[in-house]
Design a protein around this motif. Structure first.
Motif, PDB file in Angstrom:
ATOM      1  N   PRO A  23      -0.636   0.188  -2.142  1.00 17.48           N
ATOM      2  CA  PRO A  23       0.467   1.099  -1.835  1.00 17.48           C
ATOM      3  C   PRO A  23       0.653   2.179  -2.896  1.00 17.48           C
ATOM      4  O   PRO A  23       1.077   3.288  -2.573  1.00 17.48           O
ATOM      5  CB  PRO A  23       1.683   0.162  -1.787  1.00 17.48           C
ATOM      6  CG  PRO A  23       1.125  -1.192  -1.528  1.00 17.48           C
ATOM      7  CD  PRO A  23      -0.205  -1.224  -2.194  1.00 17.48           C
ATOM      8  N   ASP A  24       0.323   1.881  -4.162  1.00 18.19           N
ATOM      9  CA  ASP A  24       0.488   2.873  -5.215  1.00 18.19           C
ATOM     10  C   ASP A  24      -0.455   4.055  -5.004  1.00 18.19           C
ATOM     11  O   ASP A  24      -0.056   5.220  -5.138  1.00 18.19           O
ATOM     12  CB  ASP A  24       0.258   2.237  -6.589  1.00 18.19           C
ATOM     13  CG  ASP A  24      -1.066   1.481  -6.676  1.00 18.19           C
ATOM     14  OD1 ASP A  24      -1.661   1.171  -5.614  1.00 18.19           O
ATOM     15  OD2 ASP A  24      -1.509   1.192  -7.809  1.00 18.19           O
ATOM     16  N   THR A  25      -1.706   3.737  -4.658  1.00 19.38           N
ATOM     17  CA  THR A  25      -2.683   4.813  -4.418  1.00 19.38           C
ATOM     18  C   THR A  25      -2.286   5.645  -3.210  1.00 19.38           C
ATOM     19  O   THR A  25      -2.294   6.887  -3.252  1.00 19.38           O
ATOM     20  CB  THR A  25      -4.090   4.213  -4.199  1.00 19.38           C
ATOM     21  OG1 THR A  25      -4.463   3.458  -5.352  1.00 19.38           O
ATOM     22  CG2 THR A  25      -5.113   5.309  -3.935  1.00 19.38           C
ATOM     23  N   GLU A  34       6.321   3.859  -2.437  1.00 21.73           N
ATOM     24  CA  GLU A  34       5.469   2.706  -2.116  1.00 21.73           C
ATOM     25  C   GLU A  34       6.083   1.844  -1.029  1.00 21.73           C
ATOM     26  O   GLU A  34       5.371   1.345  -0.153  1.00 21.73           O
ATOM     27  CB  GLU A  34       5.229   1.860  -3.379  1.00 21.73           C
ATOM     28  CG  GLU A  34       4.325   2.525  -4.403  1.00 21.73           C
ATOM     29  CD  GLU A  34       3.991   1.596  -5.553  1.00 21.73           C
ATOM     30  OE1 GLU A  34       3.986   0.356  -5.340  1.00 21.73           O
ATOM     31  OE2 GLU A  34       3.744   2.090  -6.668  1.00 21.73           O
ATOM     32  N   ASP A  35       7.430   1.640  -1.059  1.00 20.26           N
ATOM     33  CA  ASP A  35       8.043   0.810  -0.029  1.00 20.26           C
ATOM     34  C   ASP A  35       7.935   1.446   1.347  1.00 20.26           C
ATOM     35  O   ASP A  35       7.830   0.753   2.361  1.00 20.26           O
ATOM     36  CB  ASP A  35       9.503   0.505  -0.380  1.00 20.26           C
ATOM     37  CG  ASP A  35      10.349   1.764  -0.495  1.00 20.26           C
ATOM     38  OD1 ASP A  35       9.792   2.832  -0.808  1.00 20.26           O
ATOM     39  OD2 ASP A  35      11.567   1.671  -0.274  1.00 20.26           O
ATOM     40  N   ILE A  38       4.426   0.661   2.609  1.00 14.46           N
ATOM     41  CA  ILE A  38       4.331  -0.724   3.104  1.00 14.46           C
ATOM     42  C   ILE A  38       5.019  -0.855   4.458  1.00 14.46           C
ATOM     43  O   ILE A  38       4.518  -1.528   5.368  1.00 14.46           O
ATOM     44  CB  ILE A  38       4.953  -1.687   2.072  1.00 14.46           C
ATOM     45  CG1 ILE A  38       4.121  -1.674   0.783  1.00 14.46           C
ATOM     46  CG2 ILE A  38       5.034  -3.095   2.643  1.00 14.46           C
ATOM     47  CD1 ILE A  38       4.733  -2.488  -0.344  1.00 14.46           C
ATOM     48  N   GLN A  39       6.149  -0.189   4.621  1.00 11.11           N
ATOM     49  CA  GLN A  39       6.859  -0.250   5.903  1.00 11.11           C
ATOM     50  C   GLN A  39       6.009   0.321   7.036  1.00 11.11           C
ATOM     51  O   GLN A  39       5.882  -0.284   8.102  1.00 11.11           O
ATOM     52  CB  GLN A  39       8.175   0.524   5.792  1.00 11.11           C
ATOM     53  CG  GLN A  39       8.997   0.509   7.078  1.00 11.11           C
ATOM     54  CD  GLN A  39      10.272   1.337   6.956  1.00 11.11           C
ATOM     55  OE1 GLN A  39      10.568   1.872   5.890  1.00 11.11           O
ATOM     56  NE2 GLN A  39      11.017   1.437   8.023  1.00 11.11           N
ATOM     57  N   HIS A  40       5.392   1.475   6.800  1.00 10.77           N
ATOM     58  CA  HIS A  40       4.545   2.084   7.838  1.00 10.77           C
ATOM     59  C   HIS A  40       3.285   1.251   8.061  1.00 10.77           C
ATOM     60  O   HIS A  40       2.786   1.176   9.200  1.00 10.77           O
ATOM     61  CB  HIS A  40       4.174   3.518   7.429  1.00 10.77           C
ATOM     62  CG  HIS A  40       5.369   4.409   7.274  1.00 10.77           C
ATOM     63  ND1 HIS A  40       5.453   5.382   6.293  1.00 10.77           N
ATOM     64  CD2 HIS A  40       6.544   4.449   7.948  1.00 10.77           C
ATOM     65  CE1 HIS A  40       6.616   5.996   6.394  1.00 10.77           C
ATOM     66  NE2 HIS A  40       7.294   5.450   7.387  1.00 10.77           N
TER      67      HIS A  40
END
Length: 481
Positions: A23-25, A34-35, A38-40
């Motif tokens: 997620p960071d990249t 980042e959140d 992750i949600q998508h």
């Protein structure tokens, strides 16, 4: 398959050349949080276009004590090196490491103890736990032993990665429309009609939003507050007092004899402190010895001032009620107390050594047993119990006495506490000339019934999930206000 949102399309397009990324990249590529990535990603996973992979890694960190022992050796090693081939056990016990070290040396077979003498049995070669202290990454049983000894702390690190599936790859290669979409219309766009030419973001109204958890009072505290508000609405005044009480107020003033089983150590927490008996204690003493100036014959036997001055953790809130009456002997008095009490109980699903108790008293001219039943029926009714009944009972300081019961679906009739009129032996020493209605109930039992619990201990645990999911209970008579 429902049409993808613009954010989902962008994530797929960014992920396709990488195949797998964190997620960071992806957040750096997309310029978002980042959140949000992750949600998508979870939304894409629901459609089979991506996978959200969670990896847990376990590592170990030395505690301050562990760092010290890594530098200087485990307690048993330092103790082993502190003497020659043998040493008298009393002498070895003076070493500050003896409490831990002697047991560990015997467990590892480094020493034997016979006739009060400690003898070394071998070379005491370096053990697996000592090697693990230098290098916790070796894992295994030695590391777990060091964790139990508090020398290592186990830490878990969870990492998330997102991987595109073959279906997701095929969809990207077939072409994605990445035209910028409009999610919010301005006033000018609506008035001018420009909105008709815009690429509007689509919303799935059937999709549940992310669950929000607002701040919430603990269900048990909420129920206690509700009881408090009910009694205040009924015209009562709240009283409070110290957790530490003298045996005089906790027992003697309530006409419990000094040899009563409730005073024994198995029921009461006694403290080392002492509190002097109040002025006028002689009237209570005389009541115990021979009934004072009443028609009672008292308990007879002996009465000890020393025993009355012992301090206890209050076993009931009635000790606060009698003190309030002693300070307010003239009517009217309507008071209640919701406080914690303490008893030496074995902990199980229905018993705890400390719990909340609700105590109520009414003293006025002409009040009777019928008024007591009316107060109780009204209170339980407002708590949501429609069916209330009473059965005769015995309590040391009330006469007559009853136990109120409420009907609960699936359980039948459930006893909810005790009530009665204070005996003359309780009120006469304080110059109280009118009847005193009194009752007490276990708040935790009421809470278990209201919240549908079978284990009393759940009321005192910080279970965030349970607090979140427990609905706010409002009784029928308060709904719609």
């Amino acid at each position: 398959m429902a049409e993808l949102t613009q954010n989902e399309k962008k994530l797929l397009a960014a992920l396709e050349p990488l195949k797998t990324a964190g997620p960071d990249t992806l957040s750096q590529i997309l310029g978002t949080r980042e959140d949000a990535v992750i949600q998508h990603a979870h939304l894409l996973a629901d459609r089979g276009l991506a996978e959200v992979l969670r990896t847990t890694e376990v590592s170990y960190r030395l505690t301050d004590e562990g760092i010290e022992y890594r530098e200087h050796g485990l307690p048993e090693r330092q103790l082993y090196q502190s003497f020659g081939d043998s040493i008298p056990l009393p002498d070895l016990s003076k070493n500050p490491f003896s409490k831990i070290g002697i047991g560990q040396m015997r467990k590892k077979g480094w020493i034997s103890i016979k006739d009060g003498v400690v003898k070394k049995t071998g070379t005491a070669s370096e053990g697996d736990d000592e090697r693990a202290l230098r290098d916790p990454s070796i894992g295994g049983r030695p590391v777990q032993d060091l964790v139990k000894r508090g020398l290592l702390v186990e830490e878990e690190t969870v990492s998330v990665s997102i991987r595109i599936t073959s279906e997701g790859t095929a969809l990207v290669r077939a072409g994605l429309d990445l035209t910028e979409e409009t999610g919010t219309l301005t006033r000018d766009q609506i008035i001018s009609g420009a909105w008709k030419d815009l690429a509007l973001r689509r919303y799935d109204v059937g999709k549940l939003p992310k669950k929000a958890y607002p701040g919430k009072i603990h269900p048990y505290q909420r129920l206690i507050d509700h009881m408090r508000h009910l009694l205040l609405e009924m015209g009562f005044t709240e009283i409070q007092g110290s957790v530490v009480q003298s045996a005089f107020w906790n027992f003697d003033a309530l006409f419990q004899p000094q040899d009563h089983p409730a005073r024994e150590m198995q029921d009461t927490f006694y403290l080392g402190e002492r509190l002097a008996v109040p002025e006028g204690y002689e009237r209570v003493r005389d009541m115990h010895l021979f009934g004072g100036e009443t028609t009672s014959s008292g308990w007879g036997g002996a009465w000890s001032r020393d025993k009355a001055e012992q301090c206890v953790l209050r076993t009931h809130t009635t000790s606060l009620s009698i003190q309030h009456l002693a300070c307010n002997p003239e009517p009217p008095v309507k008071a209640f107390c919701i406080s914690r009490v303490y008893r030496r109980e074995a902990i199980d699903p229905t018993h705890l050594p400390e719990f909340e108790q609700l105590e109520g008293i009414v003293m006025d001219e002409g009040v009777s047993f019928r008024h007591l039943l009316g107060y109780l029926k009204e209170f339980y009714g407002r708590m949501g119990f429609e069916d209330v009944r009473f059965r005769p009972a015995y309590f040391p300081y009330t006469e007559p006495s009853v136990e109120p019961e409420v009907y609960v679906d699936g359980l039948g009739w459930v006893e909810m506490g005790g009530a009665g009129i204070f005996r003359e032996e309780v009120t006469a020493p304080w110059g109280i000339r009118h009847p005193v209605l009194a009752w007490g109930l276990g708040v935790s039992r009421m809470a278990m019934l209201r919240l549908g619990l079978k284990d009393l201990r759940l009321l005192y645990r910080s279970d965030i999930e349970w607090i979140r999911e427990t609905p706010t209970w409002v009784p029928e008579h308060r709904r719609g206000r």
